[in-house]
Scaffold this motif. Structure first.
Motif, short mmCIF file in Angstrom:
data_model
loop_
_atom_site.label_atom_id
_atom_site.label_comp_id
_atom_site.label_asym_id
_atom_site.label_seq_id
_atom_site.Cartn_x
_atom_site.Cartn_y
_atom_site.Cartn_z
N UNK A 45 3.90 41.81 1.18
CA UNK A 45 3.61 40.98 -0.03
C UNK A 45 3.74 41.90 -1.15
N UNK A 46 3.56 43.05 -1.16
CA UNK A 46 3.65 43.90 -2.39
C UNK A 46 5.22 44.05 -2.74
N UNK A 47 6.10 44.14 -1.84
CA UNK A 47 7.51 44.15 -1.84
C UNK A 47 8.15 43.10 -2.39
N UNK A 48 7.29 41.96 -2.44
CA UNK A 48 7.60 40.39 -2.71
C UNK A 48 7.38 40.14 -3.89
N UNK A 49 6.37 41.14 -4.57
CA UNK A 49 6.21 40.95 -6.05
C UNK A 49 4.62 40.69 -6.20
N UNK A 50 3.71 40.58 -5.13
CA UNK A 50 2.37 40.26 -5.27
C UNK A 50 1.60 41.46 -5.26
N UNK A 51 1.69 42.08 -6.22
CA UNK A 51 1.23 43.21 -6.49
C UNK A 51 0.14 43.74 -7.22
N UNK A 52 -0.89 42.64 -7.59
CA UNK A 52 -2.07 43.10 -8.36
C UNK A 52 -3.14 43.12 -7.55
#
Length: 231
Positions: A40-47
Protein backbone atom coordinates in the motif's frame (compact mmCIF):
# COMPACT_ATOMS: atom_id res chain seq x y z
CA UNK A 1 3.41 -35.85 -5.27
CA UNK A 2 4.59 -33.81 -2.30
CA UNK A 3 7.76 -35.21 -0.82
CA UNK A 4 7.96 -35.00 2.94
CA UNK A 5 11.34 -35.42 4.55
CA UNK A 6 11.56 -36.41 8.21
CA UNK A 7 14.70 -35.43 10.04
CA UNK A 8 16.08 -34.08 13.25
CA UNK A 9 16.93 -30.38 13.55
CA UNK A 10 20.58 -29.62 12.88
CA UNK A 11 22.93 -27.35 14.75
CA UNK A 12 23.75 -23.91 13.42
CA UNK A 13 26.44 -24.37 10.78
CA UNK A 14 27.86 -20.87 11.13
CA UNK A 15 27.29 -17.73 13.21
CA UNK A 16 24.27 -15.61 12.36
CA UNK A 17 24.94 -12.88 9.80
CA UNK A 18 21.66 -10.98 9.51
CA UNK A 19 22.86 -8.80 6.65
CA UNK A 20 23.63 -11.88 4.57
CA UNK A 21 20.48 -13.69 5.70
CA UNK A 22 18.14 -10.81 4.91
CA UNK A 23 19.82 -10.31 1.54
CA UNK A 24 19.25 -13.95 0.63
CA UNK A 25 15.66 -13.80 1.84
CA UNK A 26 14.99 -10.65 -0.21
CA UNK A 27 15.99 -12.55 -3.36
CA UNK A 28 13.95 -15.62 -2.39
CA UNK A 29 10.71 -13.72 -1.76
CA UNK A 30 10.96 -11.49 -4.84
CA UNK A 31 8.40 -13.58 -6.81
CA UNK A 32 5.84 -13.38 -4.00
CA UNK A 33 3.46 -10.52 -3.09
CA UNK A 34 4.81 -7.90 -0.71
CA UNK A 35 3.48 -7.57 2.82
CA UNK A 36 0.23 -5.61 2.66
CA UNK A 37 1.30 -2.33 4.23
CA UNK A 38 4.49 -2.13 2.20
CA UNK A 39 2.44 -2.77 -0.93
CA UNK A 40 0.00 0.00 0.00
CA UNK A 41 2.88 2.37 0.73
CA UNK A 42 4.24 1.81 -2.77
CA UNK A 43 0.79 2.58 -4.17
CA UNK A 44 0.90 5.99 -2.49
CA UNK A 45 -0.96 5.31 0.75
CA UNK A 46 1.97 6.46 2.82
CA UNK A 47 0.71 8.67 5.65
CA UNK A 48 0.90 7.49 9.23
CA UNK A 49 -2.89 7.63 9.50
CA UNK A 50 -3.40 5.51 6.37
CA UNK A 51 -0.80 2.99 7.46
CA UNK A 52 -2.29 2.71 10.93
CA UNK A 53 -5.77 2.10 9.50
CA UNK A 54 -4.36 -0.52 7.13
CA UNK A 55 -2.71 -2.32 10.04
CA UNK A 56 -5.98 -2.33 11.99
CA UNK A 57 -7.73 -3.78 8.95
CA UNK A 58 -5.06 -6.51 8.72
CA UNK A 59 -5.61 -7.80 12.26
CA UNK A 60 -6.74 -11.43 11.95
CA UNK A 61 -7.25 -10.84 8.23
CA UNK A 62 -5.25 -12.21 5.30
CA UNK A 63 -3.26 -9.80 3.14
CA UNK A 64 -5.29 -10.93 0.14
CA UNK A 65 -8.30 -9.40 1.89
CA UNK A 66 -6.61 -6.53 3.72
CA UNK A 67 -5.36 -4.80 0.58
CA UNK A 68 -8.69 -4.57 -1.28
CA UNK A 69 -10.53 -3.58 1.91
CA UNK A 70 -7.95 -0.83 2.54
CA UNK A 71 -8.28 0.41 -1.04
CA UNK A 72 -12.07 0.48 -0.73
CA UNK A 73 -11.82 2.52 2.47
CA UNK A 74 -9.30 4.97 0.99
CA UNK A 75 -11.60 5.68 -1.95
CA UNK A 76 -13.91 7.30 0.63
CA UNK A 77 -11.56 8.55 3.33
CA UNK A 78 -7.81 9.05 3.60
CA UNK A 79 -7.63 11.60 6.42
CA UNK A 80 -9.09 11.81 9.93
CA UNK A 81 -11.39 14.62 8.82
CA UNK A 82 -12.73 12.58 5.89
CA UNK A 83 -13.20 9.49 8.04
CA UNK A 84 -15.30 11.42 10.55
CA UNK A 85 -17.84 12.22 7.82
CA UNK A 86 -18.75 8.51 7.75
CA UNK A 87 -21.23 6.92 10.12
CA UNK A 88 -20.22 3.77 12.00
CA UNK A 89 -22.57 1.79 9.77
CA UNK A 90 -21.05 3.21 6.57
CA UNK A 91 -17.56 2.48 7.81
CA UNK A 92 -18.50 -1.04 8.86
CA UNK A 93 -19.77 -1.72 5.34
CA UNK A 94 -16.55 -0.40 3.82
CA UNK A 95 -14.59 -2.75 6.08
CA UNK A 96 -16.64 -5.79 5.06
CA UNK A 97 -14.35 -8.79 4.63
CA UNK A 98 -12.02 -7.79 7.43
CA UNK A 99 -12.47 -9.67 10.69
CA UNK A 100 -14.37 -7.81 13.43
CA UNK A 101 -15.24 -5.01 10.99
CA UNK A 102 -17.82 -3.50 13.35
CA UNK A 103 -15.35 -3.23 16.20
CA UNK A 104 -12.67 -1.89 13.86
CA UNK A 105 -15.06 0.81 12.58
CA UNK A 106 -15.47 2.26 16.07
CA UNK A 107 -11.73 1.95 16.73
CA UNK A 108 -10.95 3.92 13.57
CA UNK A 109 -13.49 6.61 14.36
CA UNK A 110 -12.01 7.02 17.84
CA UNK A 111 -8.52 7.35 16.35
CA UNK A 112 -9.71 9.91 13.81
CA UNK A 113 -11.49 11.89 16.51
CA UNK A 114 -8.39 11.89 18.71
CA UNK A 115 -6.25 12.97 15.76
CA UNK A 116 -8.54 15.95 15.08
CA UNK A 117 -9.23 16.97 18.67
CA UNK A 118 -5.78 16.45 20.18
CA UNK A 119 -3.29 16.60 17.31
CA UNK A 120 -4.76 19.09 14.81
CA UNK A 121 -5.66 16.31 12.40
CA UNK A 122 -2.25 14.66 12.11
CA UNK A 123 -1.16 11.74 14.25
CA UNK A 124 2.20 12.20 16.00
CA UNK A 125 4.97 9.86 14.88
CA UNK A 126 5.62 8.84 18.48
CA UNK A 127 5.28 5.24 19.65
CA UNK A 128 3.89 6.08 23.11
CA UNK A 129 1.23 8.33 21.61
CA UNK A 130 0.14 5.67 19.16
CA UNK A 131 -0.19 2.83 21.65
CA UNK A 132 -2.18 5.18 23.88
CA UNK A 133 -4.89 5.07 21.19
CA UNK A 134 -7.57 2.51 22.00
CA UNK A 135 -7.20 -0.54 19.80
CA UNK A 136 -3.58 0.14 18.77
CA UNK A 137 -0.99 -2.31 20.07
CA UNK A 138 2.80 -2.56 19.68
CA UNK A 139 2.59 -4.45 16.39
CA UNK A 140 0.51 -1.80 14.59
CA UNK A 141 2.27 1.13 16.20
CA UNK A 142 5.70 -0.12 15.18
CA UNK A 143 4.66 -1.25 11.72
CA UNK A 144 2.90 2.02 10.89
CA UNK A 145 5.85 4.04 12.16
CA UNK A 146 8.36 1.95 10.26
CA UNK A 147 6.52 2.00 6.96
CA UNK A 148 5.15 5.54 6.99
CA UNK A 149 7.97 7.46 8.65
CA UNK A 150 10.94 5.08 8.30
CA UNK A 151 11.42 5.26 12.05
CA UNK A 152 13.45 2.21 13.16
CA UNK A 153 10.82 -0.13 14.58
CA UNK A 154 10.34 -3.88 14.73
CA UNK A 155 6.90 -5.36 14.17
CA UNK A 156 6.38 -9.00 15.11
CA UNK A 157 3.45 -10.93 13.70
CA UNK A 158 2.97 -14.70 13.88
CA UNK A 159 5.22 -15.26 10.85
CA UNK A 160 8.14 -13.22 12.21
CA UNK A 161 7.72 -14.86 15.62
CA UNK A 162 7.84 -18.34 14.11
CA UNK A 163 10.79 -17.69 11.79
CA UNK A 164 13.25 -16.18 14.27
CA UNK A 165 12.42 -18.76 16.94
CA UNK A 166 12.77 -21.57 14.40
CA UNK A 167 16.17 -20.21 13.47
CA UNK A 168 17.18 -20.33 17.13
CA UNK A 169 18.08 -16.66 16.99
CA UNK A 170 15.40 -15.96 19.60
CA UNK A 171 13.89 -18.20 22.25
CA UNK A 172 10.60 -16.58 23.24
CA UNK A 173 7.12 -17.92 23.89
CA UNK A 174 5.05 -15.03 22.48
CA UNK A 175 5.33 -12.40 19.72
CA UNK A 176 5.52 -9.73 22.41
CA UNK A 177 8.54 -11.38 24.03
CA UNK A 178 10.09 -11.96 20.61
CA UNK A 179 9.78 -8.24 19.89
CA UNK A 180 11.68 -7.31 23.04
CA UNK A 181 14.38 -9.88 22.34
CA UNK A 182 14.82 -8.75 18.73
CA UNK A 183 15.18 -5.12 19.80
CA UNK A 184 18.13 -6.18 21.96
CA UNK A 185 19.81 -8.38 19.36
CA UNK A 186 19.12 -6.84 15.95
CA UNK A 187 20.91 -3.67 14.80
CA UNK A 188 18.47 -0.80 14.20
CA UNK A 189 19.41 -0.67 10.52
CA UNK A 190 17.54 -3.97 10.07
CA UNK A 191 14.49 -3.26 12.22
CA UNK A 192 12.09 -2.29 9.44
CA UNK A 193 13.31 -5.15 7.25
CA UNK A 194 12.36 -7.70 9.89
CA UNK A 195 8.67 -7.41 9.03
CA UNK A 196 9.13 -6.36 5.39
CA UNK A 197 11.09 -9.52 4.60
CA UNK A 198 10.24 -12.12 7.24
CA UNK A 199 6.47 -11.79 6.96
CA UNK A 200 6.34 -12.98 3.30
CA UNK A 201 9.25 -15.37 3.96
CA UNK A 202 7.27 -17.00 6.78
CA UNK A 203 4.08 -17.05 4.75
CA UNK A 204 5.49 -18.63 1.60
CA UNK A 205 8.77 -20.40 2.44
CA UNK A 206 9.31 -20.89 6.19
CA UNK A 207 5.71 -21.98 6.61
CA UNK A 208 4.03 -23.10 9.80
CA UNK A 209 3.69 -26.70 8.64
CA UNK A 210 6.03 -28.45 6.21
CA UNK A 211 8.43 -25.54 5.69
CA UNK A 212 10.46 -25.52 2.46
CA UNK A 213 13.74 -26.38 4.19
CA UNK A 214 15.23 -28.17 1.19
CA UNK A 215 15.22 -24.96 -0.85
CA UNK A 216 15.53 -22.43 1.99
CA UNK A 217 18.11 -19.73 1.28
CA UNK A 218 19.22 -19.56 4.92
CA UNK A 219 19.19 -23.25 5.89
CA UNK A 220 22.90 -23.10 6.70
CA UNK A 221 22.08 -20.64 9.51
CA UNK A 222 18.92 -22.31 10.81
CA UNK A 223 18.66 -24.65 13.81
CA UNK A 224 15.25 -25.86 12.55
CA UNK A 225 13.84 -25.66 16.07
CA UNK A 226 10.67 -27.71 16.28
CA UNK A 227 10.87 -28.92 12.68
CA UNK A 228 10.33 -32.67 12.31
CA UNK A 229 8.93 -32.70 8.78
CA UNK A 230 9.67 -30.43 5.87
CA UNK A 231 9.55 -30.13 2.11
Amino acid sequence: MLQVVVDMPTAVKKPYDLTDMLGRIAEAIAPYPKAAMFELYERGYSTLFEQLLSCIISIRTLDEVSIPVSLRLFEKARTPQQLLTLTPQELERLLHGSSYNGQKAYTMLDIARTAVEQYCGELPAVYDNLIALKGVGPKCANLALGVATHTPAISVDIHVHRVVNRWGLIKASTPEKTLLALEKQVPQEHWIDINRLLMPFGKHICTGTLPHCSTCPVLDYCEQVGVTKHR
